[in-house]
Write a protein that holds these residues in place. Structure first.
Motif, PDB file in Angstrom:
ATOM      1  N   ALA A 155       0.811  -1.224   0.000  1.00  0.00           N
ATOM      2  CA  ALA A 155       0.000   0.000   0.000  1.00  0.00           C
ATOM      3  C   ALA A 155       0.849   1.281   0.000  1.00  0.00           C
ATOM      4  N   PRO A 156       1.812   1.434   0.901  1.00  0.00           N
ATOM      5  CA  PRO A 156       2.589   2.693   0.890  1.00  0.00           C
ATOM      6  C   PRO A 156       3.534   2.811  -0.301  1.00  0.00           C
ATOM      7  N   ALA A 161       5.243   4.001  -7.127  1.00  0.00           N
ATOM      8  CA  ALA A 161       4.914   3.434  -8.435  1.00  0.00           C
ATOM      9  C   ALA A 161       4.228   4.480  -9.306  1.00  0.00           C
ATOM     10  N   ALA A 162       3.404   5.339  -8.692  1.00  0.00           N
ATOM     11  CA  ALA A 162       2.714   6.388  -9.442  1.00  0.00           C
ATOM     12  C   ALA A 162       3.697   7.419  -9.979  1.00  0.00           C
ATOM     13  N   ALA A 180     -14.249  16.926  -7.315  1.00  0.00           N
ATOM     14  CA  ALA A 180     -13.295  16.049  -6.636  1.00  0.00           C
ATOM     15  C   ALA A 180     -13.222  14.718  -7.349  1.00  0.00           C
ATOM     16  N   GLY A 181     -12.156  14.519  -8.092  1.00  0.00           N
ATOM     17  CA  GLY A 181     -11.899  13.208  -8.677  1.00  0.00           C
ATOM     18  C   GLY A 181     -10.943  12.458  -7.774  1.00  0.00           C
ATOM     19  N   GLU A 182     -10.392  11.351  -8.260  1.00  0.00           N
ATOM     20  CA  GLU A 182      -9.388  10.644  -7.471  1.00  0.00           C
ATOM     21  C   GLU A 182      -8.310  10.129  -8.412  1.00  0.00           C
ATOM     22  N   SER A 183      -7.087  10.124  -7.941  1.00  0.00           N
ATOM     23  CA  SER A 183      -5.970   9.688  -8.762  1.00  0.00           C
ATOM     24  C   SER A 183      -5.990   8.167  -8.873  1.00  0.00           C
ATOM     25  N   ASP A 188      -6.226   2.834  -6.375  1.00  0.00           N
ATOM     26  CA  ASP A 188      -5.559   1.578  -6.040  1.00  0.00           C
ATOM     27  C   ASP A 188      -5.509   1.371  -4.527  1.00  0.00           C
ATOM     28  N   ARG A 189      -5.245   2.444  -3.788  1.00  0.00           N
ATOM     29  CA  ARG A 189      -5.186   2.311  -2.332  1.00  0.00           C
ATOM     30  C   ARG A 189      -6.549   1.941  -1.761  1.00  0.00           C
TER      31      ARG A 189
END
Length: 462
Positions: A155-156, A161-162, A180-183, A188-189
């Motif tokens: 996770a961290p 990787a991004a 508000a979107g999300e990356s 993935d998180r």
């Protein structure tokens, strides 16, 4: 005719930083352990790079000079004449380095920078252990627990990787390009968190199932079965010892964590009471916290046991460290109150016969009551088996039973539930001098009473 396909050898480098508070003995032991872990993954370690520093480099774990040294080695490759025990089928020329193994857990940014600096894949100690557990887990519970630990580790690292992914890891807009979107990283998180929650629910359900199975085992123990758990450091010979004690075909491999799932077998030849032996996952220093927590359920077999066999590698110079690790984990799961026999195994790996005798005497002086042996010597396995059976027979009582000629169908019950010391035939029937649990003998006497023969099923159905 099928041609056997041989797996291509893989070669690894090992790197480690020795901090001021780490002794040379402890440092070398940790490096040796990492090499054994690499062997379990199928890597051959061809070179080790060490560096003494006051602290780890925050950017890339190692200092600049050591990074350049490793990079030169990776780019040059290794020649066949530098390798030991390589297959003759390898072509001449340089062999490529596949991975650099780091003997600590490092941060995602350190791993990324280290990989860029040395020019090959990097795996830290935690990742190595996680990969071994992932490959070797067999049961549904073990696989779920390993996946939780792997997801928690990964996770961290998604943010790093991004960064490597570039624009794909950037913010995605909401409806109409606004809001508000999300990356991709946040998505993935979130998927990781959801998957961990799902696996934890599965483990809770499996825990209820394990409790039911444990209750059945305890019930069987109340019916004349006794439980022994093998515990100890990984690669101390627990599986070899279990196979010798039980006559079963348990996996035996000279690898760390060759077995992860608990195996249960009856001691052979069978005794009174019948003894069940369970082999548990081995312990290791610096085991990732996620795995310690995840695998406590497999170690809880030790809590069900009436006796623990703490198996220690007598030939390992760092065996005292093994003792500390095992004792600490047993305290964590509350199994330190269970009676224990220390078994120093692999004494046959300690020099010649004179050296073995001297080391045996020293161990027995330092650890009174311990057993020093080799699981490959049948006579020593028999002695340990006798000590185990003796432990469970210490509360047995002796009695005499008369088996009338009209109740000979109960002969099997006597032999199943008692140790028969003597049998003699007389006019009224067979007299048995037996040793067994007081409650079992009471039931037998009731069973042999002429007015209670119809209750055989009630007393002896198991």
């Amino acid at each position: 005719m099928q041609t056997e396909v041989k797996e291509k050898p893989r070669y690894a480098l090992v790197a480690s930083v020795q901090l001021p508070d780490v002794s040379d003995v402890e440092f070398e032991a940790s490096l040796t352990e990492l090499s054994e872990l690499a062997k379990t993954l199928g890597f051959q370690v061809v070179q080790t790079f060490v560096q003494k520093r006051n602290s780890f480099d925050r950017t890339a774990y190692l200092g600049v000079g050591k990074l350049e040294e490793i990079n030169m080695f990776v780019n040059r490759g290794i020649r066949n004449d530098e390798l030991e025990d390589i297959p003759q089928a390898l072509d001449s020329g340089a062999v490529e380095i596949d991975v650099l193994l780091v003997d600590h857990e490092i941060s995602p940014s350190q791993a990324r920078n280290l990989e860029l600096a040395v020019g090959c894949e990097v795996m830290d100690r935690t990742m190595v252990i996680l990969e071994i557990f992932h490959r070797n887990a067999r049961s549904r519970a073990a696989r779920a627990q390993v996946e939780i630990a792997r997801l928690g580790y990964m996770a961290p690292r998604l943010r790093e990787a991004a960064k490597l992914a570039g624009p794909q890891g950037r913010q995605r807009s909401g409806m109409g390009g606004r809001g508000a979107g999300e990356s991709h990283t946040e998505l993935d998180r979130r998927k990781v968190r959801d998957r961990i929650a799902e696996l934890q629910r599965e483990i809770v359900a499996m825990e209820l199932e394990r409790k039911t199975q444990r209750a059945r085992r305890l019930e069987r123990q109340g019916q004349g079965l006794a439980g022994v758990s093998l515990v100890g450091y990984t690669n101390a010979g627990k599986s070899t010892l279990m196979r010798a004690l039980t006559g079963s075909e348990v996996l035996v491999a000279n690898k760390l964590f060759a077995t992860l799932d608990t195996t249960v077998r009856a001691i052979y030849p069978e005794s009174v009471p019948r003894v069940l032996v369970s082999d548990t996952v081995g312990f290791i220093k610096n085991l990732p916290h996620g795995l310690v927590a995840s695998f406590k359920s497999t170690l809880e077999e030790a809590l069900d046991a009436s006796l623990l066999l703490h198996v220690i590698d007598a030939s390992d110079p760092g065996f005292e460290r093994q003792l500390e690790v095992t004792d600490e984990v047993l305290r964590e799961i509350g199994a330190d109150e269970v009676p224990r026999i220390r078994v120093f195994n692999k004494i046959d790996h300690v020099g010649d016969e004179a050296a073995q005798l001297d080391w045996t005497a020293e161990l027995q002086q330092r650890y009174p009551g311990c057993v020093v042996m080799s699981a490959r010597r049948p006579e020593e396995v028999s002695s340990l088996r006798a000590a185990i059976v003796s432990f469970f027979q210490q509360d047995l009582v002796e009695d005499e039973l008369l088996l009338p000629w009209s109740a000979q169908q109960l002969r099997g019950e006597i032999y199943s539930h008692c140790q028969v010391l003597e049998e003699r035939a007389e006019e009224e029937g067979s007299w048995f001098r037996v040793r067994g649990e007081a409650e079992k003998l009471r039931r037998l006497r009731e069973q042999l009473n002429p007015g209670s023969q119809g209750r055989e099923k009630e007393y002896w159905e198991v």
